[in-house]
Motif scaffolding. Sequence first.
Motif, mmCIF file in Angstrom:
data_model
loop_
_atom_site.group_PDB
_atom_site.id
_atom_site.type_symbol
_atom_site.label_atom_id
_atom_site.label_comp_id
_atom_site.label_asym_id
_atom_site.label_seq_id
_atom_site.Cartn_x
_atom_site.Cartn_y
_atom_site.Cartn_z
ATOM 1 N N ALA A 1 0.822 -1.215 0.000
ATOM 2 C CA ALA A 1 0.000 0.000 0.000
ATOM 3 C C ALA A 1 0.856 1.266 0.000
ATOM 4 O O ALA A 1 0.387 2.327 -0.412
ATOM 5 C CB ALA A 1 -0.927 0.003 1.212
ATOM 6 N N ILE A 2 2.113 1.154 0.448
ATOM 7 C CA ILE A 2 2.989 2.331 0.482
ATOM 8 C C ILE A 2 3.394 2.746 -0.936
ATOM 9 O O ILE A 2 3.110 3.882 -1.344
ATOM 10 C CB ILE A 2 4.216 2.064 1.377
ATOM 11 N N PRO A 3 4.041 1.866 -1.725
ATOM 12 C CA PRO A 3 4.333 2.279 -3.111
ATOM 13 C C PRO A 3 3.053 2.472 -3.919
ATOM 14 O O PRO A 3 3.034 3.247 -4.881
ATOM 15 C CB PRO A 3 5.168 1.117 -3.661
ATOM 16 N N GLY A 4 1.969 1.786 -3.511
ATOM 17 C CA GLY A 4 0.701 1.966 -4.205
ATOM 18 C C GLY A 4 0.119 3.357 -4.050
ATOM 19 O O GLY A 4 -0.642 3.822 -4.905
ATOM 20 N N ALA A 5 0.480 4.036 -2.955
ATOM 21 C CA ALA A 5 -0.001 5.399 -2.723
ATOM 22 C C ALA A 5 1.024 6.453 -3.142
ATOM 23 O O ALA A 5 0.719 7.648 -3.153
ATOM 24 C CB ALA A 5 -0.353 5.587 -1.243
ATOM 25 N N PHE A 6 2.223 6.005 -3.484
ATOM 26 C CA PHE A 6 3.280 6.943 -3.877
ATOM 27 C C PHE A 6 2.954 7.792 -5.110
ATOM 28 O O PHE A 6 3.470 8.909 -5.224
ATOM 29 C CB PHE A 6 4.594 6.186 -4.098
ATOM 30 N N GLY B 1 -2.637 9.832 2.063
ATOM 31 C CA GLY B 1 -3.398 9.111 3.082
ATOM 32 C C GLY B 1 -4.668 8.499 2.536
ATOM 33 O O GLY B 1 -5.009 7.359 2.866
ATOM 34 N N ILE B 2 -5.384 9.238 1.694
ATOM 35 C CA ILE B 2 -6.621 8.718 1.110
ATOM 36 C C ILE B 2 -6.329 7.477 0.268
ATOM 37 O O ILE B 2 -6.985 6.444 0.401
ATOM 38 C CB ILE B 2 -7.321 9.797 0.267
ATOM 39 N N GLN B 3 -5.323 7.589 -0.594
ATOM 40 C CA GLN B 3 -5.018 6.461 -1.476
ATOM 41 C C GLN B 3 -4.428 5.284 -0.686
ATOM 42 O O GLN B 3 -4.676 4.124 -1.019
ATOM 43 C CB GLN B 3 -4.053 6.883 -2.588
ATOM 44 N N PHE B 4 -3.677 5.579 0.374
ATOM 45 C CA PHE B 4 -3.084 4.524 1.202
ATOM 46 C C PHE B 4 -4.174 3.703 1.890
ATOM 47 O O PHE B 4 -4.180 2.473 1.810
ATOM 48 C CB PHE B 4 -2.154 5.147 2.239
ATOM 49 N N VAL B 5 -5.115 4.367 2.550
ATOM 50 C CA VAL B 5 -6.176 3.651 3.273
ATOM 51 C C VAL B 5 -7.102 2.939 2.298
ATOM 52 O O VAL B 5 -7.542 1.799 2.548
ATOM 53 C CB VAL B 5 -6.966 4.623 4.171
ATOM 54 N N TRP B 6 -7.396 3.577 1.166
ATOM 55 C CA TRP B 6 -8.280 2.985 0.157
ATOM 56 C C TRP B 6 -7.778 1.641 -0.331
ATOM 57 O O TRP B 6 -8.565 0.735 -0.652
ATOM 58 C CB TRP B 6 -8.397 3.958 -1.017
ATOM 59 N N GLN B 7 -6.470 1.474 -0.355
ATOM 60 C CA GLN B 7 -5.903 0.259 -0.936
ATOM 61 C C GLN B 7 -6.212 -1.001 -0.148
ATOM 62 O O GLN B 7 -6.247 -2.094 -0.717
ATOM 63 C CB GLN B 7 -4.386 0.406 -1.086
ATOM 64 N N PHE B 8 -6.463 -0.892 1.156
ATOM 65 C CA PHE B 8 -6.712 -2.094 1.947
ATOM 66 C C PHE B 8 -8.010 -2.788 1.547
ATOM 67 O O PHE B 8 -7.990 -3.982 1.206
ATOM 68 C CB PHE B 8 -6.667 -1.754 3.439
ATOM 69 N N PRO B 9 -9.153 -2.110 1.552
ATOM 70 C CA PRO B 9 -10.359 -2.786 1.050
ATOM 71 C C PRO B 9 -10.248 -3.138 -0.427
ATOM 72 O O PRO B 9 -10.779 -4.167 -0.868
ATOM 73 C CB PRO B 9 -11.488 -1.782 1.317
ATOM 74 N N HIS B 10 -9.539 -2.320 -1.194
ATOM 75 C CA HIS B 10 -9.338 -2.594 -2.620
ATOM 76 C C HIS B 10 -8.556 -3.895 -2.809
ATOM 77 O O HIS B 10 -8.982 -4.798 -3.543
ATOM 78 C CB HIS B 10 -8.592 -1.416 -3.248
ATOM 79 N N PHE B 11 -7.414 -4.021 -2.145
ATOM 80 C CA PHE B 11 -6.579 -5.223 -2.228
ATOM 81 C C PHE B 11 -7.340 -6.446 -1.746
ATOM 82 O O PHE B 11 -7.316 -7.507 -2.381
ATOM 83 C CB PHE B 11 -5.330 -5.052 -1.354
ATOM 84 N N TRP B 12 -7.980 -6.312 -0.590
ATOM 85 C CA TRP B 12 -8.628 -7.472 0.012
ATOM 86 C C TRP B 12 -9.845 -7.935 -0.779
ATOM 87 O O TRP B 12 -10.150 -9.127 -0.802
ATOM 88 C CB TRP B 12 -8.987 -7.172 1.469
ATOM 89 N N ALA B 13 -10.541 -7.003 -1.427
ATOM 90 C CA ALA B 13 -11.661 -7.404 -2.281
ATOM 91 C C ALA B 13 -11.156 -8.224 -3.468
ATOM 92 O O ALA B 13 -11.727 -9.268 -3.818
ATOM 93 C CB ALA B 13 -12.416 -6.169 -2.773
ATOM 94 N N ILE B 14 -10.059 -7.766 -4.073
ATOM 95 C CA ILE B 14 -9.458 -8.508 -5.184
ATOM 96 C C ILE B 14 -8.955 -9.867 -4.700
ATOM 97 O O ILE B 14 -9.160 -10.896 -5.348
ATOM 98 C CB ILE B 14 -8.303 -7.697 -5.815
#
Length: 286
Positions: A140-145, A167-180
């Motif tokens: 999620a860190i490089p994903g929000a970079f 911060g928005i993109q960092f937090v968003w990635q967790f439900p995004h990743f886990w849904a995938i």
Amino acid sequence: MKWSDFSKLIKFRLTFLVVFSASISFLIGSKVNGIIDWSNWGMLIAGGFLVTGAANIFNEIIEKDLDKLMKRTMDRPIPSGKMTTGQALVIGLFMGIFGTYLLGKLNLTTGYLSVFSIMLYAFAYTPLKRKSPIAVFVGAIPGAFPTLIGYVAAHPQIDEIALVLFGIQFVWQFPHFWAIAWVLDDDYKLAGFRLLPTGSRNRTSAVFALIFTLILLPVSLLPTFMGFGGYVVGGVSAVMSLIFLYQAFSLVRTLEIKSAKQLMYGSFFYLPIVQMVLLFNFIGKN
């Protein structure tokens, strides 16, 4: 090499989304500065495309044997035998070096961030995927970079706006990743990937997704609370977050792949809409 093979090699759709996010952040940073340098915007897009593509190529080189095991990846150029590892490495190095050069020309901070992003994605996140669900946090860190890279390319300073975008993109990635990960869990397990919080499709994993979707609600409202977002941004962000939250709750309730797909598709809509509304807010101020 056919375009279809090159597209799979660089994960074109993922690369496009990353570049889109960076370009929106660049335009926001430009409006903070008061002027948009369109030549620099083009350089960011080209450099961002090359760097992101390079990181994806390195990821595929490392996972070439694992990609052969999964239905969704076995037709990629390396595992399918259409391209050798050496050929992919040459392309990846060229794209990474030239892309970093272009981003570094914008300013050194942008160049450093791009190099760090490649290293963290390819050489930390990638091997961790088979070891621990903590890989999602690392990824999620490089994903929000891209938000930082895009913003700093226009406004060479990591200020509160840059941190909120990150911060928005960092937090968003967790439900995004886990849904995938929920949707593709059967395929992922063939390669030994452990991306769901508990390693399985169960209620605890779904609750983790719900918790981070809940955290995303106040985080998405930070632009309004901090005075640079406006009420329209706050309203749209709140509505999108509540829809996202409802989709996560549906997954907790049903534990069905169908609900995970709805959450996944919801994540695809959430981020660009929130980012675009924030951009229009900055454009409307001038």
